[in-house]
Design a protein around this motif. Structure first.
Motif, PDB file in Angstrom:
ATOM      1  N   SER A  84      38.512   5.103  27.388  1.00 15.04           N
ATOM      2  CA  SER A  84      39.620   6.056  27.262  1.00 15.04           C
ATOM      3  C   SER A  84      40.992   5.385  27.277  1.00 15.04           C
ATOM      4  CB  SER A  84      39.560   7.083  28.399  1.00 15.04           C
ATOM      5  OG  SER A  84      40.001   6.500  29.622  1.00 15.04           O
ATOM      6  N   GLY A  85      41.067   4.188  27.863  1.00 19.92           N
ATOM      7  CA  GLY A  85      42.347   3.513  27.970  1.00 19.92           C
ATOM      8  C   GLY A  85      43.231   4.052  29.088  1.00 19.92           C
ATOM      9  N   ARG A  86      42.716   4.954  29.891  1.00 18.13           N
ATOM     10  CA  ARG A  86      43.493   5.521  31.000  1.00 18.13           C
ATOM     11  C   ARG A  86      43.859   4.445  32.016  1.00 18.13           C
ATOM     12  NH1 ARG A  86      44.441  10.661  32.951  1.00 18.13           N
ATOM     13  NH2 ARG A  86      43.027  11.560  31.427  1.00 18.13           N
ATOM     14  N   PHE A  87      42.986   3.439  32.152  1.00 15.81           N
ATOM     15  CA  PHE A  87      43.218   2.357  33.109  1.00 15.81           C
ATOM     16  C   PHE A  87      43.337   1.039  32.363  1.00 15.81           C
ATOM     17  CE2 PHE A  87      40.954   5.658  35.424  1.00 15.81           C
ATOM     18  CZ  PHE A  87      41.739   5.792  36.553  1.00 15.81           C
ATOM     19  N   ASN A  88      44.268   0.193  32.801  1.00 13.27           N
ATOM     20  CA  ASN A  88      44.454  -1.117  32.185  1.00 13.27           C
ATOM     21  C   ASN A  88      43.438  -2.132  32.685  1.00 13.27           C
ATOM     22  OD1 ASN A  88      46.673  -0.227  30.707  1.00 13.27           O
ATOM     23  ND2 ASN A  88      48.064  -0.636  32.413  1.00 13.27           N
ATOM     24  N   GLU A  89      42.894  -1.892  33.871  1.00 15.73           N
ATOM     25  CA  GLU A  89      41.914  -2.798  34.474  1.00 15.73           C
ATOM     26  C   GLU A  89      40.500  -2.275  34.191  1.00 15.73           C
ATOM     27  OE1 GLU A  89      42.803  -5.607  36.144  1.00 15.73           O
ATOM     28  OE2 GLU A  89      44.872  -5.140  35.623  1.00 15.73           O
TER      29      GLU A  89
END
Length: 173
Positions: free
Chosen positions: A120-125
């Motif tokens: 989703s790309g919601r988190f960078n990690e």
């Protein structure tokens, strides 16, 4: 009435009860310990970091009203899935995030949901929450049960960093 159980570890179990407890179809949310090597551990033993246990909640629910998949989605929105070493101000092995599955269907639901969240790309990690087979669950002491109802001021103080993260991450759109 049908009944099923789900076990999730997401840091302090005090903070994991309320989000599930408020959902239709939830019969109970019990705080406890799981995934360690000590039988019937105490809170003090778990906090020592020497039992291998993590704080968790055992949710008893009606799958005709709320699905396991929906519970997993609620779970993601209560934790920082990029932090394998605790959750928010609670640090250490006893606060690690884990989704415990009871069968292949639950494992597949959890794995697919984790991949969807990663994509989703919601988190960078990377999403580092573990997905593991269910282990024996030991009910925590009575004073830990329904803590948000018993001691709302202390609960509010302990849940503040989590609530800010949840708001900023999931409700900022």
């Amino acid at each position: 009435m049908s009944e099923a159980k789900a076990i999730f570890a997401g840091g302090c179990f005090w903070c994991m009860v309320h989000p599930f407890d408020q959902q239709p179809g939830i019969h109970s949310v019990i705080s406890g310990y799981t995934d360690g090597h000590v039988v019937n551990p105490t809170y003090e033993q778990v906090c020592s970091g020497e039992t291998g246990h993590t704080e968790a909640v055992e949710i008893t629910y009606d799958p005709s009203i709320i699905s396991y998949e929906a519970l997993v989605e609620i779970y993601w929105q209560q934790t920082d899935p990029t932090d394998a070493f605790g959750q928010f101000q609670d640090r250490g092995d006893s606060y690690r995030p884990v989704i415990f599955y009871q069968n292949e269907e639950e494992r597949l639901i959890a794995e697919k949901s984790k991949q969807t969240l990663q994509d989703s790309g919601r988190f960078n990690e990377p999403i580092v929450t573990e997905i593991k087979p269910v282990a024996p669950f030991y009910v925590a002491e009575d004073y830990h049960q329904d803590f948000y109802k018993k001691d709302p001021l202390r609960y509010k103080a302990s849940s503040g960093p989590r609530e800010k993260f949840v708001k900023d991450t999931w409700h900022a759109e």
